[in-house]
Design an enzyme around this catalytic site. Structure first.
Site, PDB file in Angstrom:
ATOM      1  N   LEU A 161       0.840  -1.195   0.000  1.00 40.20           N
ATOM      2  CA  LEU A 161       0.000   0.000   0.000  1.00 40.20           C
ATOM      3  C   LEU A 161       0.874   1.243   0.000  1.00 40.20           C
ATOM      4  CD1 LEU A 161      -2.498  -1.085   2.840  1.00 40.20           C
ATOM      5  CD2 LEU A 161      -2.725  -1.451   0.374  1.00 40.20           C
ATOM      6  N   GLY A 204     -11.158   0.989  -0.623  1.00 36.16           N
ATOM      7  CA  GLY A 204      -9.765   1.198  -1.020  1.00 36.16           C
ATOM      8  C   GLY A 204      -8.834   0.331  -0.195  1.00 36.16           C
ATOM      9  N   GLU A 205      -7.592   0.786  -0.047  1.00 41.03           N
ATOM     10  CA  GLU A 205      -6.589   0.123   0.798  1.00 41.03           C
ATOM     11  C   GLU A 205      -6.259  -1.301   0.355  1.00 41.03           C
ATOM     12  OE1 GLU A 205      -8.377   0.191   4.651  1.00 41.03           O
ATOM     13  OE2 GLU A 205      -8.954   2.290   4.433  1.00 41.03           O
ATOM     14  N   GLY A 206      -6.609  -1.651  -0.879  1.00 39.01           N
ATOM     15  CA  GLY A 206      -6.308  -2.990  -1.366  1.00 39.01           C
ATOM     16  C   GLY A 206      -7.298  -4.054  -0.942  1.00 39.01           C
ATOM     17  N   ARG A 212      -8.265  -2.134  10.043  1.00 36.85           N
ATOM     18  CA  ARG A 212      -8.898  -1.785   8.779  1.00 36.85           C
ATOM     19  C   ARG A 212      -9.298  -3.061   8.026  1.00 36.85           C
ATOM     20  NH1 ARG A 212     -11.098   2.822   8.302  1.00 36.85           N
ATOM     21  NH2 ARG A 212     -11.007   2.573   6.031  1.00 36.85           N
TER      22      ARG A 212
END
Length: 379
Positions: A67, A322-324, A99
């Protein structure tokens, strides 16, 4: 603008091995399950075999989430649901396991690496391995100023290349690529609109944490204004990234290209990674052959970029965080494709194979006719 020659990537990047892919297709034809019966899993297994250069395909055993993180000055205009300059909070949550990407990575046994490129916080507030490639504190407000200086853009790009080399050298066999940013989708929208020759409204989405109508209008105006600054520099991709990209997006572009050089497959996440991939395609046209689109998150800019690169998303679960996270959901699918391609047995000529099918009397009711497997695969 720079001593960095991006044209070198055109020569350095080769396509995945076409001969190996044909061998993988031939092997698939010989397996007990009819070709096509596994849908896109067949294509995935053959693509992975070509990327690895071997048949049968090897299992994906050392994947890694990478990331790139940064704050964008454009967030000061209220284009994001999060306050400007708060990407570092997201990074801390990722590192602390709080997360979605952290939860999924923990469940799948995948390591997560965060590369802070332009977080708006003192570097000592984060672990040294997160900020060691940092080039500045926050990227510039792209509607009125450049995101980076030429020197910072080159440093960020080289940092992305270095991270790709580190991953390849450590044995990473597939990367799940994502971003942790505030304002990043706005910068991504500008890049996509510029490279696709379209208007701001076509690429302006609501972001991961959905914004209201007023914020959407502010975001659309910000992309429109930044787009005016982007168009004059379309011929120089590094200058384009310096003008309207940002440190994290610039590093991500370098990372993607060097992964292609090192023959490391990458699963793209959302609109930010798609924008960087689109810049990468402009630099080296063969590079997208090494990338998969993990999922579609509903962002119009992402759809536009993936269509331009002819990449079809593997999943559509509406994941916008998001964030993979969305791309990481596609990882088990890729691993399943590899396992099926490698482990399904081949026909051995014994009763029950295609010869037995051809010799069976019509109307037997016990053995399917020659076209039945194909219909089963289409169902």
């Amino acid at each position: 603008m720079s001593s960095l020659n991006l044209d070198d990537f055109t020569d350095l990047i080769e396509r995945p091995d076409g001969g190996v892919r044909r061998d993988a297709e031939a092997r698939r034809e010989r397996q007990v399950v009819p070709p096509g019966a596994l849908g896109r899993l067949d294509e995935l297994g053959e693509w992975l075999a070509a990327a690895q250069g071997t048949v049968p395909v090897r299992p994906v055993e050392r994947p890694r989430v990478v990331l790139f993180a940064g704050d964008h000055g454009i967030a000061e205009l209220g284009v994001s649901a999060r306050a400007a300059g708060t990407a570092a909070e997201l990074v801390r949550d990722v590192l602390e396991g709080a997360r979605p990407v952290s939860v999924l990575a923990r469940r799948l046994g995948v390591g997560v690496r965060v590369v802070g490129m332009a977080l708006d916080c003192p570097p000592e507030e984060l672990p040294a391995d997160v900020v060691r490639h940092r080039v500045r504190r926050g990227s510039g407000r792209i509607d009125v100023e450049d995101a980076l200086t030429p020197e910072q853009a080159e440093a960020a790009f080289r940092a992305g290349v270095a991270v790709a080399d580190e991953e390849a050298d450590s044995g990473t066999d597939l990367v799940v690529l994502g971003d942790v940013s505030v304002g990043g989708t706005t910068a991504a929208g500008v890049l996509i609109a510029a490279l696709c020759g379209t208007d701001a409204s076509v690429v302006t989405g609501r972001g991961g944490q959905a914004i209201d109508d007023l914020a959407w209008m502010r975001k659309c105006a910000a992309i429109r204004d930044a787009l005016r600054r982007a168009r004059p520099v379309l011929g120089d991709q590094l200058q384009l990234l310096a003008t309207v990209g940002g440190a994290d997006l610039t590093a991500m572009t370098g990372f993607l290209l060097q992964c292609a050089v090192r023959k490391v497959p990458v699963i793209l996440d959302g609109v930010v990674t798609a924008a960087c991939a689109l810049v990468g395609q402009r630099i080296a046209f063969r590079a997208p052959d090494w990338w998969l689109a993990g999922h579609t998150g509903g962002e119009p800019g992402q759809a536009k970029a993936l269509d331009r690169m002819a990449l079809e998303p593997l999943l559509d679960q509406g994941v916008r965080v998001g964030e993979g996270a969305g791309a990481l959901l596609a990882l088990p699918l890729v691993q399943a494709a590899a396992a099926l391609a490698a482990e399904l047995p081949e026909r051995d000529g014994k009763p029950g194979d295609e010869d037995a099918v051809e010799d069976a009397p019509e109307g037997d009711g016990q053995v399917a006719g020659p076209e039945e497997p194909e219909r089963a695969g289409e169902a």
